[in-house]
Design a protein around this motif. Structure first.
Motif, PDB file in Angstrom:
ATOM      1  N   ARG A  21     138.644   0.092 -16.975  1.00 18.95           N
ATOM      2  CA  ARG A  21     139.784  -0.564 -16.646  1.00 18.95           C
ATOM      3  C   ARG A  21     139.260  -1.496 -15.382  1.00 18.95           C
ATOM      4  NH1 ARG A  21     145.078   0.409 -17.662  1.00 18.95           N
ATOM      5  NH2 ARG A  21     145.526   2.000 -18.970  1.00 18.95           N
ATOM      6  N   LYS A  25     139.755  -5.616 -15.188  1.00 24.36           N
ATOM      7  CA  LYS A  25     140.388  -6.124 -13.938  1.00 24.36           C
ATOM      8  C   LYS A  25     139.668  -7.240 -13.496  1.00 24.36           C
ATOM      9  CE  LYS A  25     143.198  -2.334 -12.222  1.00 24.36           C
ATOM     10  NZ  LYS A  25     144.553  -3.198 -12.580  1.00 24.36           N
ATOM     11  N   LYS A  26     138.472  -7.068 -13.286  1.00 28.23           N
ATOM     12  CA  LYS A  26     137.387  -7.936 -12.795  1.00 28.23           C
ATOM     13  C   LYS A  26     137.222  -9.326 -13.877  1.00 28.23           C
ATOM     14  CE  LYS A  26     134.294  -4.981 -10.240  1.00 28.23           C
ATOM     15  NZ  LYS A  26     132.961  -4.648  -9.942  1.00 28.23           N
ATOM     16  N   SER A  29     140.499 -11.489 -14.113  1.00 22.54           N
ATOM     17  CA  SER A  29     140.915 -11.938 -12.667  1.00 22.54           C
ATOM     18  C   SER A  29     140.249 -13.301 -12.810  1.00 22.54           C
ATOM     19  CB  SER A  29     140.318 -11.194 -11.575  1.00 22.54           C
ATOM     20  OG  SER A  29     139.038 -11.217 -11.450  1.00 22.54           O
ATOM     21  N   GLU A  52     146.978  -5.597 -18.826  1.00 20.43           N
ATOM     22  CA  GLU A  52     146.283  -6.217 -17.649  1.00 20.43           C
ATOM     23  C   GLU A  52     146.821  -7.848 -17.934  1.00 20.43           C
ATOM     24  OE1 GLU A  52     144.764  -6.408 -13.754  1.00 20.43           O
ATOM     25  OE2 GLU A  52     145.212  -4.677 -15.117  1.00 20.43           O
ATOM     26  N   LYS A  55     150.221  -7.958 -16.334  1.00 22.19           N
ATOM     27  CA  LYS A  55     150.271  -8.073 -14.821  1.00 22.19           C
ATOM     28  C   LYS A  55     149.967  -9.218 -14.189  1.00 22.19           C
ATOM     29  CE  LYS A  55     149.208  -2.932 -14.620  1.00 22.19           C
ATOM     30  NZ  LYS A  55     148.154  -1.864 -14.455  1.00 22.19           N
ATOM     31  N   ASN A  56     148.873 -10.037 -14.867  1.00 25.07           N
ATOM     32  CA  ASN A  56     148.376 -11.232 -14.225  1.00 25.07           C
ATOM     33  C   ASN A  56     149.505 -12.239 -14.751  1.00 25.07           C
ATOM     34  OD1 ASN A  56     146.146  -9.614 -13.228  1.00 25.07           O
ATOM     35  ND2 ASN A  56     144.711 -10.706 -14.547  1.00 25.07           N
TER      36      ASN A  56
END
Length: 231
Positions: A21, A25-26, A29, A52, A55-56
């Motif tokens: 996870r 995320k990295k 992003s 994710e 979320k972004n």
């Protein structure tokens, strides 16, 4: 020594894949767009990358999710724009008649039968990629403790293959996890699917009960586009 059992650990992977996870995320992003027409994901698991993206606030017209484990696909979130494929990476790519606006993969391509071949196929099918691939430096302390060798490609091999196929931002990412007891460490390894049942001989299985070292993960990542010769 076999180091994955995602089919049998499908129900616990979603909550136990801590390092995976973090890598997701990295990776996401660094995306520079918030909308893609057609997204494909290799090794989609239970939808960690998909969640994710939401979320972004990254949107899409269609999302093709590929995983070789039917059990993992059953845990993937239902969505009207998502189509699931229970296939091997290469089969999915070879059978696809379209090109993908964005192709994603995180903590999955290291299990490819031939990473170099799979990356070459990706380069032929995708306009843009975001890839995170675990290297042999993952679980380094555990391998040393058990006197075993990682089945994963080395960091150097992964970087070489990526540089042959893509132009873009190439970087390494590392995560170290520490647990209070050997029992907690082993529970994490099993529930995250990295260690499945029945993969060790009795001597090594017993020895693992005394393992209290760190659980390390390393991924090699790229955000970029296929080189012109692959398009």
């Amino acid at each position: 020594m076999r180091f994955f059992s995602f089919d049998t650990q499908a129900q616990t992977y979603h909550h136990s894949a801590i390092a995976q996870r973090i890598f997701i995320k990295k990776l996401l992003s660094r995306l520079d767009r918030t909308h893609y027409a057609l997204i494909a994901e290799l090794g989609c698991g239970g939808g960690e990358v998909f969640e994710e993206l939401a979320k972004n606030q990254v949107s899409f017209e269609q999302f093709l999710a590929c995983d070789i484990s039917q059990s993992m696909l059953k845990t993937f979130p239902a969505h009207s724009k998502v189509k699931l494929f229970c296939q091997d990476f290469d089969d999915f790519l070879l059978r696809s008649e379209v090109s993908f606006d964005l192709l994603l993969s995180s903590s999955a391509l290291q299990w490819s039968h031939s990473l170099k071949k799979t990356l070459s196929l990706i380069a032929q099918k995708a306009h843009f990629v975001a890839l995170s691939i675990m290297s042999a430096s993952s679980l380094k302390s555990l391998h040393s403790f058990l006197n075993t060798t990682s089945p994963l490609p080395t960091s150097q091999e992964i970087e070489e293959f990526l540089q042959e196929c893509f132009d873009g931002e190439l970087y390494r990412s590392r995560v170290e996890l520490e647990f209070s007891t050997p029992k907690e460490s082993l529970a994490h390894l099993k529930k995250s699917g990295v260690l499945g049942g029945g993969i060790l001989d009795f001597k090594r299985a017993k020895k693992m009960l005394n393992f209290d070292g760190k659980i390390e993960y390393e991924s090699i990542n790229i955000i970029g586009k296929p080189k012109k010769e692959h398009r």
